[in-house]
Scaffold this active site. Structure first.
Site, short mmCIF file in Angstrom:
data_model
loop_
_atom_site.label_atom_id
_atom_site.label_comp_id
_atom_site.label_asym_id
_atom_site.label_seq_id
_atom_site.Cartn_x
_atom_site.Cartn_y
_atom_site.Cartn_z
N ARG A 43 6.37 6.16 4.02
CA ARG A 43 5.83 5.17 4.93
C ARG A 43 6.56 5.29 6.26
O ARG A 43 7.76 5.62 6.30
CB ARG A 43 6.04 3.77 4.33
N LEU A 78 6.66 5.23 -2.81
CA LEU A 78 7.05 4.02 -3.52
C LEU A 78 6.47 2.76 -2.90
O LEU A 78 6.26 1.76 -3.58
CB LEU A 78 8.58 3.88 -3.53
N HIS A 79 6.20 2.80 -1.59
CA HIS A 79 5.82 1.56 -0.91
C HIS A 79 4.38 1.17 -1.23
O HIS A 79 3.49 2.02 -1.19
CB HIS A 79 6.00 1.70 0.60
N PRO A 80 4.12 -0.10 -1.53
CA PRO A 80 2.74 -0.54 -1.78
C PRO A 80 1.86 -0.28 -0.56
O PRO A 80 2.28 -0.47 0.58
CB PRO A 80 2.89 -2.04 -2.03
#
Length: 284
Positions: A43, A78-80
């Site tokens: 991200r 990993l980030h939504p």
């Protein structure tokens, strides 16, 4: 007021050329004051500033560039996220600027929707609906909920874009996104347990705090990743103290620039890796 601020997040944290292209698109209509990126979260966060009436054009150009370079079907961070341009909040630093930020956010939602990417509003523009509600299950789940009629985009096409997903738009005060690295040895279960206790819904819940426990495999780091939604009610130091009650914190990092007030009282003995404050960047 001469400039408004936006903090768009894109679902790319590894490819410098892609981020340069998206940054150049933003820069057509806005000053790009800061960019940070993380390969594990996959991200990047930009901070933009532009006059009212221009900032929404920058966000739309960035949305178009992100859709052209990012395919969520191959995303593994990993980030939504639910979109190539994942969120595009217009931020007001002073309550006097709230109305202008709301107007610009609605213009941005319409302009992004016209690029072919559907837009969902969140926060006060959507009756308090949260990012987490929309991101639950990722882009595939969002697409299914739209197809089933549970959700309808607020702007843009009626279906989720197959590769670029959807963009979430809001007008809000600054959100403080920062990660706290747990001192070794630390386990992912420990980080998840701490996050569950300190987030707003937890047993030791801090108001307006979102938290996740994560392991960054590339760096072998275990962290509690947090968002503070109202830094006037909870400072970064308050979150540090809550985490430190359960595990020693080795260091912390701010994901994006924060207002000076959010950092008041941070203890010198805990390293805090951070960019310049929002006020400093706007003064340049």
């Amino acid at each position: 007021m001469t400039r408004l601020v936006a903090v768009p997040n894109v679902s790319e944290g590894r490819d410098e050329a892609v981020l340069d292209a998206i940054g150049a698109a933003f820069a057509e209509h806005a000053d790009v004051l800061h960019r940070s990126q993380d390969p594990d979260h996959h991200r990047a966060v930009f901070m933009l500033a532009a006059p009212p009436g221009r900032l929404h054009r920058a966000l739309a150009d960035g949305a178009k560039a992100a859709a052209g370079h990012i395919d969520l079907r191959r995303h593994d961070g990993l980030h939504p996220r639910v979109g190539a341009l994942a969120v595009a909040p217009v931020v007001y630093l002073d309550d006097d600027d709230r109305g202008a930020a709301i107007a610009e956010a609605l213009l941005a939602a319409d302009a992004i929707g016209r690029t072919g990417v559907p837009v969902f509003l969140y926060g006060e523009l959507a009756g308090g609906r949260t990012r987490a509600e929309l991101r639950r299950g990722g882009p595939e789940a969002l697409a299914a909920r739209v197809a089933d009629g549970e959700l309808t985009p607020d702007y843009g096409p009626p279906a989720v874009h197959p590769s670029a997903g959807a963009t979430l738009v809001a007008a809000r005060p600054p959100l403080i996104a920062f990660n706290l690295e747990l001192a070794r040895p630390a386990t992912l279960d420990a980080a998840r347990g701490i996050a569950a206790r300190i987030r707003e819904s937890g047993a030791e819940g801090l108001p307006g705090v979102r938290a996740l426990g994560l392991r960054l495999e590339r760096q072998d780091i275990v962290q509690v990743s947090t968002n503070i939604e109202d830094h006037r009610a909870v400072r970064a130091r308050d979150v540090l103290e809550a985490v430190a009650r359960h595990h020693t914190v080795a260091s912390a990092e701010l994901v994006a620039p924060a207002p000076e007030a959010a950092l008041a009282g941070w203890p010198a003995e805990v390293p805090l890796h951070m960019p310049a404050t929002i006020e400093a960047l706007l003064d340049r």
